[in-house]
Design a protein around this motif. Structure first.
Motif, PDB file in Angstrom:
ATOM      1  N   LYS A   5      31.277  55.777  48.699  1.00 21.74           N
ATOM      2  CA  LYS A   5      31.071  56.098  47.287  1.00 21.74           C
ATOM      3  C   LYS A   5      31.773  55.110  46.359  1.00 21.74           C
ATOM      4  N   GLY A   6      32.163  53.995  46.935  1.00 20.82           N
ATOM      5  CA  GLY A   6      32.976  53.044  46.193  1.00 20.82           C
ATOM      6  C   GLY A   6      32.187  52.109  45.298  1.00 20.82           C
ATOM      7  N   GLU A   7      32.904  51.417  44.415  1.00 19.57           N
ATOM      8  CA  GLU A   7      32.280  50.401  43.568  1.00 19.57           C
ATOM      9  C   GLU A   7      32.338  49.057  44.284  1.00 19.57           C
ATOM     10  N   ARG A   8      31.576  48.105  43.762  1.00 23.28           N
ATOM     11  CA  ARG A   8      31.573  46.755  44.317  1.00 23.28           C
ATOM     12  C   ARG A   8      32.517  45.908  43.469  1.00 23.28           C
ATOM     13  N   ILE A   9      33.477  45.250  44.118  1.00 20.69           N
ATOM     14  CA  ILE A   9      34.366  44.376  43.353  1.00 20.69           C
ATOM     15  C   ILE A   9      34.405  42.970  43.971  1.00 20.69           C
ATOM     16  N   PRO A  10      34.511  41.945  43.119  1.00 20.08           N
ATOM     17  CA  PRO A  10      34.603  40.585  43.635  1.00 20.08           C
ATOM     18  C   PRO A  10      36.047  40.206  43.954  1.00 20.08           C
ATOM     19  N   LEU A  11      36.247  39.469  45.043  1.00 21.17           N
ATOM     20  CA  LEU A  11      37.561  38.924  45.382  1.00 21.17           C
ATOM     21  C   LEU A  11      37.380  37.494  45.893  1.00 21.17           C
ATOM     22  N   THR A  12      38.251  36.602  45.443  1.00 21.52           N
ATOM     23  CA  THR A  12      38.191  35.217  45.897  1.00 21.52           C
ATOM     24  C   THR A  12      38.570  35.134  47.374  1.00 21.52           C
ATOM     25  N   ILE A  13      37.864  34.269  48.094  1.00 22.49           N
ATOM     26  CA  ILE A  13      38.225  34.035  49.499  1.00 22.49           C
ATOM     27  C   ILE A  13      39.359  33.009  49.503  1.00 22.49           C
ATOM     28  N   VAL A  14      40.511  33.404  50.022  1.00 20.62           N
ATOM     29  CA  VAL A  14      41.683  32.540  49.970  1.00 20.62           C
ATOM     30  C   VAL A  14      41.722  31.610  51.175  1.00 20.62           C
ATOM     31  N   ASN A  15      41.213  32.090  52.283  1.00 19.14           N
ATOM     32  CA  ASN A  15      41.205  31.256  53.475  1.00 19.14           C
ATOM     33  C   ASN A  15      40.101  31.747  54.388  1.00 19.14           C
ATOM     34  N   SER A  16      39.564  30.840  55.202  1.00 18.51           N
ATOM     35  CA  SER A  16      38.625  31.300  56.218  1.00 18.51           C
ATOM     36  C   SER A  16      38.922  30.574  57.514  1.00 18.51           C
ATOM     37  N   ASP A  17      38.753  31.277  58.608  1.00 27.95           N
ATOM     38  CA  ASP A  17      39.053  30.724  59.919  1.00 27.95           C
ATOM     39  C   ASP A  17      37.801  30.908  60.772  1.00 27.95           C
ATOM     40  N   GLU A  18      37.083  29.812  60.942  1.00 21.55           N
ATOM     41  CA  GLU A  18      35.805  29.907  61.646  1.00 21.55           C
ATOM     42  C   GLU A  18      36.011  30.350  63.084  1.00 21.55           C
ATOM     43  N   LYS A  19      37.077  29.842  63.707  1.00 18.79           N
ATOM     44  CA  LYS A  19      37.320  30.185  65.124  1.00 18.79           C
ATOM     45  C   LYS A  19      37.606  31.669  65.294  1.00 18.79           C
ATOM     46  N   ARG A  20      38.439  32.192  64.404  1.00 19.32           N
ATOM     47  CA  ARG A  20      38.751  33.626  64.494  1.00 19.32           C
ATOM     48  C   ARG A  20      37.644  34.481  63.875  1.00 19.32           C
ATOM     49  N   GLY A  21      36.731  33.815  63.200  1.00 18.74           N
ATOM     50  CA  GLY A  21      35.639  34.551  62.547  1.00 18.74           C
ATOM     51  C   GLY A  21      36.161  35.456  61.451  1.00 18.74           C
ATOM     52  N   SER A  22      37.138  34.947  60.717  1.00 20.53           N
ATOM     53  CA  SER A  22      37.772  35.825  59.724  1.00 20.53           C
ATOM     54  C   SER A  22      37.931  35.143  58.372  1.00 20.53           C
ATOM     55  N   ILE A  23      38.060  35.969  57.354  1.00 17.56           N
ATOM     56  CA  ILE A  23      38.393  35.479  56.022  1.00 17.56           C
ATOM     57  C   ILE A  23      39.660  36.194  55.538  1.00 17.56           C
ATOM     58  N   THR A  24      40.375  35.517  54.641  1.00 18.33           N
ATOM     59  CA  THR A  24      41.595  36.111  54.096  1.00 18.33           C
ATOM     60  C   THR A  24      41.384  36.398  52.615  1.00 18.33           C
ATOM     61  N   LEU A  25      41.751  37.591  52.227  1.00 18.07           N
ATOM     62  CA  LEU A  25      41.633  38.004  50.826  1.00 18.07           C
ATOM     63  C   LEU A  25      43.005  38.424  50.328  1.00 18.07           C
ATOM     64  N   ILE A  26      43.283  38.105  49.082  1.00 16.30           N
ATOM     65  CA  ILE A  26      44.548  38.524  48.484  1.00 16.30           C
ATOM     66  C   ILE A  26      44.220  39.258  47.192  1.00 16.30           C
ATOM     67  N   PHE A  27      44.788  40.428  47.032  1.00 13.34           N
ATOM     68  CA  PHE A  27      44.430  41.209  45.842  1.00 13.34           C
ATOM     69  C   PHE A  27      45.638  41.925  45.272  1.00 13.34           C
ATOM     70  N   GLN A  28      45.559  42.126  43.972  1.00 10.57           N
ATOM     71  CA  GLN A  28      46.598  42.867  43.265  1.00 10.57           C
ATOM     72  C   GLN A  28      46.095  44.287  43.044  1.00 10.57           C
ATOM     73  N   VAL A  29      46.968  45.250  43.218  1.00 11.76           N
ATOM     74  CA  VAL A  29      46.565  46.644  43.024  1.00 11.76           C
ATOM     75  C   VAL A  29      46.529  46.929  41.525  1.00 11.76           C
ATOM     76  N   VAL A  30      45.305  47.146  41.007  1.00 13.16           N
ATOM     77  CA  VAL A  30      45.168  47.423  39.574  1.00 13.16           C
ATOM     78  C   VAL A  30      44.438  48.729  39.288  1.00 13.16           C
ATOM     79  N   GLY A  31      43.516  49.097  40.162  1.00 14.74           N
ATOM     80  CA  GLY A  31      42.730  50.311  39.919  1.00 14.74           C
ATOM     81  C   GLY A  31      42.509  51.058  41.214  1.00 14.74           C
ATOM     82  N   LYS A  32      41.570  52.002  41.183  1.00 11.66           N
ATOM     83  CA  LYS A  32      41.350  52.841  42.361  1.00 11.66           C
ATOM     84  C   LYS A  32      40.900  52.028  43.574  1.00 11.66           C
ATOM     85  N   THR A  33      39.947  51.123  43.337  1.00 13.34           N
ATOM     86  CA  THR A  33      39.387  50.384  44.471  1.00 13.34           C
ATOM     87  C   THR A  33      40.440  49.543  45.178  1.00 13.34           C
ATOM     88  N   THR A  34      41.247  48.811  44.387  1.00 16.60           N
ATOM     89  CA  THR A  34      42.278  47.984  45.019  1.00 16.60           C
ATOM     90  C   THR A  34      43.378  48.860  45.620  1.00 16.60           C
TER      91      THR A  34
END
Lengths: 277, 464
Positions: free
Chosen positions: A41-70
């Motif tokens: 039931k959540g909203e869609r929020i944009p977050l910048t991709i801070v890092n990606s690791d193709e080998k691990r198949g992962s991305i890193t996100l950094i976010f500040q807690v400002v509202g319900k979603t974060t």
């Protein structure tokens, strides 16, 4: 469903998560972002991709807690899943050899200049980093940025660490000292990006800003992220999120960012009440 | 034999009364009872040379299924429909029947065409109430793989048809839910999500895999799809990029594209804000610009969200409105006001929020290339009115992401993908259909394009 592989608290209000998202990791370039939805039931929020690791198949996100979603996002732990993540979205930064590049990150924006710093450095630029926070314990990625940048400055609003004042003060000092700056790249609160752009404009220093308007689908479908750039309407999600800071109508952006302040407050209060009971 | 009086009287569709339905998001049209359906079906003249089939973009054998309903053989009726239409519960609800099958019905001359849409819906709903369509007649696996970009009506049709023929089909959808415009655009009160989900589940049961959260052109390119082993690609990405008026003040808070307004409400369920997290604003005096289905949907959604007054502003007259006649009728019944022959020229704000609209009065001049008379402004006829929310519903451009990221793909100057009559693009192995080819059109015409493309893709695959 996207699994959280790693979670770290970077400061009292900022978190880092590494998330399994192999397709996004393969494609991501600096400057791009994802849109995520934490739950059904959540909203869609944009977050910048801070890092990606193709080998691990992962991305890193950094976010500040400002509202319900974060806030919900910050409660998830390693091994938990995020409902939806889509990306990489937006146009990547055009990484070139400019000469001297000054990267400025305000608040959680420090996380967003980290991939830029690495990319500009790798392209042979002399990289100067300036990060600012309200107070010392809100500074993030200090060591990581210090390692990539040729010069690195810290500012705090209360003077608890580094220069007592704003990131723009340091930029002004560099300009006054006669440092030849070929590109300024600023990410942070809209007011900060406005101040930086106003500062560099009379000197004709090319300035890129990464805008953070409200987004919904973030694929060019809804137009809520429309911003005025050089008098023209652009969709930040597909035409940006980076634009020439000298052309952006920041006052309009700030007004549009306030559209749902009441609702954001209400939903957070509802959630906090529910949490307590 | 029915008497002639009944022959010329259409069975009315039972609906929620306007004063009730403007307070809920439940479906407005309630559907025929079996008795109503059979009575309506018995009016059909069973023309020896039926026009209705030709009026249907997917050429449903309409007289046959109507005869079957008249005889009470509802199972046979839905089987007939499903032979050419994978999504009958949807098309029965959203097709503009008055300009298609019902428009060419002989009884239309007596203003009482057979309610073909309502009957189609009846048969489809009957089937859903019995547990949904049976999955049978799936051909032997061919080992051929097809990627379908977009899960709207065109994509679902292509995918369903090709899966039935034994091909392995994967749909890639950018949003977190399947359905495309059926999910984000058309409101619950016109097309309940449960109906959409049932139809999507049928396509899945045929063996189609739907991958959500994948933006082709960003997450994966079409070139990469071929490298991943897909033998053919169908692009059905629709017309998803909102048009704005390009008038001063359009950037003010309180001004929405219809896409944004409807997506918040339909896809994100902002009408249940509190339970759902996505917010939406609703004004006291809402103005919707445009008079297509999207405009009607926006106006009626605003009413249900609690707007005190909703006005449609349209630069032509009622005769030129592109919306389905039934939706215009529904909107009127619900109290939507119409300010016709009027065009907005400026939005005026206060503290960043829209407060007033300046409009100019229009008159109809010569016919333009669309055959409709062109609206011309009447000089010095400007006037103002108060409005605190404006929803722009004047159409959509094609989404440019695929064209920008697929090397060599030919598009026209509007960004629409150029195809031949079979849906083939200029690149071998790539087909396209629906709004991304035609510009904004109907659900059923997108399905028609999907059908044609599926047939051609099948022939192509079998020669590989």
């Amino acid at each position: 469903m996207y699994k959280i592989l790693k979670k770290m608290q970077l400061c009292p209000i900022v978190y880092l998560i590494e998330v399994e998202a192999p397709l996004i990791a393969r494609k991501n370039k600096p400057g791009q972002f994802v849109v995520l939805r934490v739950h059904e039931k959540g909203e869609r929020i944009p977050l910048t991709i801070v890092n990606s690791d193709e080998k691990r198949g992962s991305i890193t996100l950094i976010f500040q807690v400002v509202g319900k979603t974060t806030k919900l996002l910050s409660k998830l732990n390693e091994g938990d899943y995020i409902m939806n993540i889509v990306g990489p979205l937006g146009k990547p930064t055009e990484i070139e050899h400019y000469g001297t590049v000054v990267l400025i990150g305000g608040g959680v924006g420090a996380a967003e200049i980290y991939p830029e710093a690495k990319a500009f450095k790798a392209a042979g630029n002399y990289v100067i980093g300036i990060v600012g926070a309200r107070t010392a314990n809100l500074l993030i990625l200090e060591n990581e940025l210090k390692q990539v940048c040729d010069e690195f400055y810290i500012t705090t609003d209360d003077g608890s660490k580094g220069h007592h004042g704003f990131v723009s003060d340091i930029l002004k000092q560099l300009i006054d000292k006669g440092v030849k700056i070929d590109l300024v790249y600023a990410v942070g609160p809209t007011i900060m990006m406005k101040v930086i752009s106003n500062l560099t404009k009379p000197y004709g220093i090319k300035t890129l800003v990464s805008l953070n308007p409200i987004m919904l689908d973030a694929t060019g479908m809804c137009g809520v992220c429309r911003v005025k750039v050089g008098g023209e309407i652009k969709f930040a999600c597909v035409d940006g999120p980076e634009f020439d800071g000298h052309l952006v109508d920041f006052d309009l952006l700030m007004a549009r960012q306030r559209t749902y302040l009441d609702e954001e407050k209400k939903i957070l209060e509802l959630y906090e009440k529910m949490e307590k009971s | 034999m029915k008497s002639s009086i009944e022959r010329f009287k259409r069975t009315p569709m039972p609906k929620q009364p306007p004063e009730v339905r403007i307070h809920n998001f439940n479906e407005v049209a309630l559907g025929f009872t079996p008795e109503q359906a059979m009575n309506e079906a018995k009016r059909c003249l069973q023309c020896p040379e039926p026009k209705c089939i030709g009026g249907c973009p997917v050429e449903i054998n309409i007289p046959l299924f109507i005869k079957q309903i008249a005889e009470g053989d509802f199972d046979a009726a839905i089987k007939t429909i499903r032979e050419t239409n994978n999504l009958p519960a949807i098309t029965g609800r959203v097709c503009p029947q008055e300009v298609q099958c019902e428009g060419v019905c002989v009884l239309a001359k007596r203003n009482a065409p057979i309610a073909i849409g309502a009957l189609e819906r009846f048969a489809a709903d009957y089937e859903l109430s019995k547990g949904g369509p049976k999955v049978d007649n799936i051909a032997k696996k061919t080992g051929k793989k097809v990627a379908v970009v977009g899960s709207g009506p065109a994509g679902l049709t292509v995918a369903g048809d090709l899966a039935k023929l034994g091909h392995e089909v994967t749909i890639f959808e950018a949003l977190h839910a399947p359905g495309g415009v059926l999910a984000y655009g058309i409101p619950e009160f016109r097309l309940p999500k449960s109906i959409l989900n049932a139809e999507v589940n049928y396509v899945k049961k045929l063996g189609v895999e739907i991958k959500l959260d994948v933006v082709i052109g960003r997450t994966l390119t079409i070139e990469e799809l071929f490298k991943m082993g897909f033998n053919a690609v169908f692009i059905g990405t629709g017309a998803g990029s909102p048009k704005f008026l390009n008038i001063p003040g359009e950037e003010l808070n309180g001004v929405y594209s219809a896409n944004e307004f409807l997506t918040r409400c339909n896809l994100m369920k902002a009408y249940k804000f509190g339970e759902y997290d996505t917010p939406i604003k609703v004004g006291e005096n809402v103005t919707v610009v445009g008079a297509g289905n999207t405009a009607m949907d926006s106006a009626r959604t605003a009413l249900r969200l609690g707007a005190a007054s909703v006005t449609i502003v349209y630069r032509r007259t009622e005769a030129e409105m592109p919306a389905r006649a039934e939706e215009v009728e529904n909107a009127k019944e619900e109290g939507v006001k119409f300010q016709l022959l009027t065009n907005p020229v400026k939005l005026i704000g206060e503290n960043g929020w829209v407060k007033r609209m300046e409009c100019i009065k229009m008159q109809l001049g010569e016919a333009d290339e669309s055959g409709r008379r062109k609206p011309v402004p009447i000089p010095n006829s400007n006037f103002y009115f108060d409005t605190d929310q404006v929803i722009i519903a004047i159409g959509r451009y094609p989404n440019p992401i695929i064209a920008q990221t697929t090397k060599g793909l030919k598009v026209n100057k509007e960004g629409l993908i150029i195809t031949d009559e079979y849906g083939r693009t200029n690149i071998k192995g790539i087909w396209a259909g629906g709004d991304i080819v035609t510009g904004e059109a109907t659900v059923i015409s997108a399905m028609g394009a999907g059908k044609k493309a599926a047939k051609d893709i099948h022939e192509y695959l079998m020669k590989l």
